[in-house]
Scaffold this motif. Structure first.
Motif, PDB file in Angstrom:
ATOM      1  N   LEU A  10       0.508  17.032  -1.013  1.00 19.48           N
ATOM      2  CA  LEU A  10      -0.349  15.860  -0.805  1.00 19.48           C
ATOM      3  C   LEU A  10      -1.765  16.282  -0.411  1.00 19.48           C
ATOM      4  N   ARG A  67      -2.799   4.878  -6.603  1.00 24.72           N
ATOM      5  CA  ARG A  67      -1.888   4.322  -5.607  1.00 24.72           C
ATOM      6  C   ARG A  67      -1.415   5.394  -4.625  1.00 24.72           C
ATOM      7  N   LEU A  68      -1.116   6.582  -5.165  1.00 25.10           N
ATOM      8  CA  LEU A  68      -0.651   7.660  -4.301  1.00 25.10           C
ATOM      9  C   LEU A  68      -1.747   8.108  -3.348  1.00 25.10           C
ATOM     10  N   VAL A  70      -4.014   6.463  -1.751  1.00 25.90           N
ATOM     11  CA  VAL A  70      -4.052   5.620  -0.547  1.00 25.90           C
ATOM     12  C   VAL A  70      -2.962   6.039   0.421  1.00 25.90           C
ATOM     13  N   ARG A  71      -1.738   6.209  -0.097  1.00 24.52           N
ATOM     14  CA  ARG A  71      -0.603   6.579   0.748  1.00 24.52           C
ATOM     15  C   ARG A  71      -0.733   8.007   1.264  1.00 24.52           C
ATOM     16  N   ALA A  72      -1.236   8.901   0.415  1.00 23.80           N
ATOM     17  CA  ALA A  72      -1.344  10.311   0.804  1.00 23.80           C
ATOM     18  C   ALA A  72      -2.298  10.478   1.978  1.00 23.80           C
ATOM     19  N   ARG A  73      -3.450   9.800   1.931  1.00 18.05           N
ATOM     20  CA  ARG A  73      -4.400   9.898   3.037  1.00 18.05           C
ATOM     21  C   ARG A  73      -3.780   9.396   4.343  1.00 18.05           C
ATOM     22  N   GLU A  74      -3.023   8.305   4.246  1.00 16.04           N
ATOM     23  CA  GLU A  74      -2.383   7.763   5.439  1.00 16.04           C
ATOM     24  C   GLU A  74      -1.326   8.721   5.979  1.00 16.04           C
ATOM     25  N   LEU A  75      -0.517   9.288   5.085  1.00 14.66           N
ATOM     26  CA  LEU A  75       0.523  10.221   5.512  1.00 14.66           C
ATOM     27  C   LEU A  75      -0.074  11.480   6.141  1.00 14.66           C
ATOM     28  N   LYS A  78      -1.396  10.667   9.662  1.00 13.40           N
ATOM     29  CA  LYS A  78      -0.309  10.536  10.633  1.00 13.40           C
ATOM     30  C   LYS A  78       0.336  11.888  10.921  1.00 13.40           C
ATOM     31  N   HIS A  79       0.495  12.703   9.890  1.00 13.24           N
ATOM     32  CA  HIS A  79       1.062  14.038  10.071  1.00 13.24           C
ATOM     33  C   HIS A  79       0.200  14.869  11.015  1.00 13.24           C
ATOM     34  N   LYS A 280     -10.333   5.216   5.488  1.00 10.46           N
ATOM     35  CA  LYS A 280      -9.227   4.274   5.640  1.00 10.46           C
ATOM     36  C   LYS A 280      -9.719   2.862   5.941  1.00 10.46           C
TER      37      LYS A 280
END
Length: 289
Positions: A10, A67-68, A70-75, A78-79, A280
């Motif tokens: 990611l 789409r990925l 957006v989710r990848a940056r969030e993950l 958080k990681h 974000k």
């Protein structure tokens, strides 16, 4: 056999998305281009669909890739925050951030308040200036990162948000009907100065430059006096001023893109954390006034 979204994959994917060039992405994360390509093949195998379009000019994202992203940056955020917390680490230090005046008025309270609540030990130093001056400061390493304007159709610029440029004047005033049109514009090398003049010249509308300044308050003062028409981003228009339409004989103005620029190719952890926060929250930010 079950598969998962590995953090390393990611992180490499986000680097490619943000640079648009495999070579630059590889340099950012410290891998070779061939290793990076193999990582993307693995990631596409996991999600079972293409994520990248490879062209002669670089790399763009497919719809699934967007789409990925957006989710990848969030993950990743958080990681990294979870890992820092478990290690007993907390971001601290001084972050030097800059942006144009109109972005400061609209977005700064929203962005800074949210970041301060997440990282209370960080000291933020903020400076406002037109985009050309901000790029000079970045070159001299006088600031760490800046929110800057780019043409709305700029490719590979990592645009976070688009802002509409609009003609603005005193509500009910006569400035827009004058010939030549009296203009008050920002710094001569800034987009909000160059784009309106190009639009008027293309439309054959005569104008004169009544006032030029990088001061937002000075430009708004000229509009409120009724002596000139100014150009602002739509979200920065004060409630007491009027947005002029085509009925006033003025041409449409293009959008500008809002993106982040850094003083170095490999930002510090603190700078990267603030950049992730901006990416974000800025797209959904609402005017603070």
């Amino acid at each position: 056999m079950s598969q998962s979204l590995e953090i390393d994959l990611l992180r490499s994917f986000v680097a490619i998305a943000e640079t648009g060039v495999l070579g630059q992405a590889a340099a950012r994360i410290g891998r070779t281009q061939s290793a990076l390509s193999m990582q993307m093949q693995r990631l596409e195998a996991v999600v079972e669909q293409p994520l990248l379009h490879r062209t002669g000019r670089g790399v763009t994202l497919t719809a699934a890739g967007e789409r990925l992203l957006v989710r990848a940056r969030e993950l990743l955020r958080k990681h990294d925050e979870t890992l820092a917390e478990l290690r007993g680490e907390q971001l601290s230090g001084v972050l030097r951030f800059s942006c144009p005046d109109d972005y400061a008025v609209v977005f700064l309270p929203y962005l800074l308040r949210g970041f301060a609540s997440l990282h209370p030990r960080v000291q933020l130093e903020v400076m406002c200036a037109p985009t050309p001056r901000l790029r000079e400061l970045l070159t001299r390493h006088a600031i760490d990162l800046a929110l800057v304007s780019v043409p709305g159709d700029a490719s590979g610029a990592g645009i976070i948000r688009h802002e509409a440029l609009v003609w603005v004047a005193q509500r009910g005033g006569a400035a827009a009907s004058l010939d030549p049109l009296p203009l008050a514009l920002g710094a001569p090398d800034a987009l909000d100065h160059q784009l309106p003049r190009r639009a008027l010249e293309a439309a054959g509308r005569a104008y004169r430059l009544a006032y030029a300044s990088s001061s937002l308050s000075g430009l708004i003062g000229m509009a409120r006096s009724g002596q000139a028409v100014i150009v602002l981003t739509r979200t920065a228009v004060p409630d007491d001023l009027e947005i002029l339409s085509s009925s006033h004989g003025l041409p449409d103005l293009p959008n500008v893109g809002v993106t982040l620029a850094f003083d170095r190719d490999e930002p510090t952890a603190l700078t990267s954390a603030f950049a992730a926060h901006v990416r974000k929250f800025l797209p959904a930010a609402r005017p603070s006034r």
